[in-house]
Write a protein that holds these residues in place. Structure first.
Motif, PDB file in Angstrom:
ATOM      1  N   LEU A 251       0.822  -1.212   0.000  1.00 43.52           N
ATOM      2  CA  LEU A 251       0.000   0.000   0.000  1.00 43.52           C
ATOM      3  C   LEU A 251       0.858   1.266   0.000  1.00 43.52           C
ATOM      4  O   LEU A 251       0.613   2.194  -0.775  1.00 43.52           O
ATOM      5  CB  LEU A 251      -0.940   0.000   1.198  1.00 43.52           C
ATOM      6  N   LEU A 252       1.846   1.309   0.869  1.00 39.42           N
ATOM      7  CA  LEU A 252       2.693   2.489   0.957  1.00 39.42           C
ATOM      8  C   LEU A 252       3.484   2.683  -0.336  1.00 39.42           C
ATOM      9  O   LEU A 252       3.583   3.801  -0.855  1.00 39.42           O
ATOM     10  CB  LEU A 252       3.639   2.387   2.152  1.00 39.42           C
TER      11      LEU A 252
ATOM     12  N   GLY B 285       2.771   1.691  -3.385  1.00 40.67           N
ATOM     13  CA  GLY B 285       1.898   2.124  -4.475  1.00 40.67           C
ATOM     14  C   GLY B 285       1.550   3.596  -4.368  1.00 40.67           C
ATOM     15  O   GLY B 285       1.586   4.341  -5.354  1.00 40.67           O
ATOM     16  N   TRP B 286       1.205   4.018  -3.166  1.00 42.00           N
ATOM     17  CA  TRP B 286       0.862   5.416  -2.958  1.00 42.00           C
ATOM     18  C   TRP B 286       2.068   6.316  -3.228  1.00 42.00           C
ATOM     19  O   TRP B 286       1.957   7.356  -3.874  1.00 42.00           O
ATOM     20  CB  TRP B 286       0.351   5.614  -1.526  1.00 42.00           C
TER      21      TRP B 286
ATOM     22  N   SER C  35      -1.930  -5.253  -3.506  1.00 43.69           N
ATOM     23  CA  SER C  35      -2.140  -4.034  -2.724  1.00 43.69           C
ATOM     24  C   SER C  35      -1.367  -2.859  -3.323  1.00 43.69           C
ATOM     25  O   SER C  35      -1.810  -1.709  -3.226  1.00 43.69           O
ATOM     26  CB  SER C  35      -1.739  -4.245  -1.268  1.00 43.69           C
ATOM     27  N   TYR C  36      -0.246  -3.140  -3.951  1.00 40.04           N
ATOM     28  CA  TYR C  36       0.515  -2.086  -4.634  1.00 40.04           C
ATOM     29  C   TYR C  36      -0.329  -1.489  -5.756  1.00 40.04           C
ATOM     30  O   TYR C  36      -0.456  -0.267  -5.873  1.00 40.04           O
ATOM     31  CB  TYR C  36       1.836  -2.653  -5.188  1.00 40.04           C
TER      32      TYR C  36
ATOM     33  N   ALA D 181      -3.269   0.604  -4.361  1.00 43.62           N
ATOM     34  CA  ALA D 181      -2.877   1.912  -3.838  1.00 43.62           C
ATOM     35  C   ALA D 181      -2.506   2.873  -4.962  1.00 43.62           C
ATOM     36  O   ALA D 181      -2.887   4.050  -4.936  1.00 43.62           O
ATOM     37  CB  ALA D 181      -1.712   1.760  -2.869  1.00 43.62           C
TER      38      ALA D 181
ATOM     39  N   TRP E  15      -5.701   3.940  -6.605  1.00 47.41           N
ATOM     40  CA  TRP E  15      -6.436   4.891  -5.775  1.00 47.41           C
ATOM     41  C   TRP E  15      -5.798   6.280  -5.857  1.00 47.41           C
ATOM     42  O   TRP E  15      -6.498   7.294  -5.925  1.00 47.41           O
ATOM     43  CB  TRP E  15      -6.490   4.398  -4.331  1.00 47.41           C
ATOM     44  N   ALA E  16      -4.488   6.333  -5.871  1.00 48.19           N
ATOM     45  CA  ALA E  16      -3.810   7.622  -6.014  1.00 48.19           C
ATOM     46  C   ALA E  16      -4.131   8.251  -7.370  1.00 48.19           C
ATOM     47  O   ALA E  16      -4.341   9.466  -7.469  1.00 48.19           O
ATOM     48  CB  ALA E  16      -2.305   7.441  -5.853  1.00 48.19           C
TER      49      ALA E  16
END
Length: 104
Positions: free
Chosen positions: A2-3, A5-6, A55-56, A59, A62-63
């Motif tokens: 997640l982190l 990807g964001w 999850s990457y 994220a 989503w960004a």
């Protein structure tokens, strides 16, 4: 995932913003370059990562939703391109997922 990807999206948005402020390059061109580089980086990560890195992709997608939303009124074509990038990343992540149907 997640982190990472964001931060992939955030890094390219920040680089485009700084470059627009400190260079004579057109901000629109820098935005397009940032979107392309973020998408290509995401595809490269998904290609070389295992299927557990969905999850990457989530994220990063989503960004990019935020990028599309921010640019919707000022540049609808750019916002649409961000949505296309999301679709491309989703397709790449789905192809890597172990539950994805395989062609015979």
């Amino acid at each position: 995932g997640l982190l990472a990807g964001w931060l992939t999206a955030a890094a390219f948005v920040a680089c485009a913003t700084v470059a627009a402020g400190y260079t004579a390059l057109p901000p629109a061109a820098l935005s397009w370059a940032g979107l392309a580089l973020a998408t290509l980086t995401g595809l490269a990560v998904l290609r070389h990562a295992g299927p557990e890195l969905w999850s990457y992709a989530a994220a990063l997608a989503w960004a990019l939703v935020g990028v599309a939303a921010k640019n919707l009124s000022a540049s609808p074509v750019f916002a649409a391109a961000a949505l296309v990038a999301i679709a491309v990343l989703a397709a790449a992540a789905w192809r890597r997922h172990p539950a994805a149907p395989r062609m015979a």
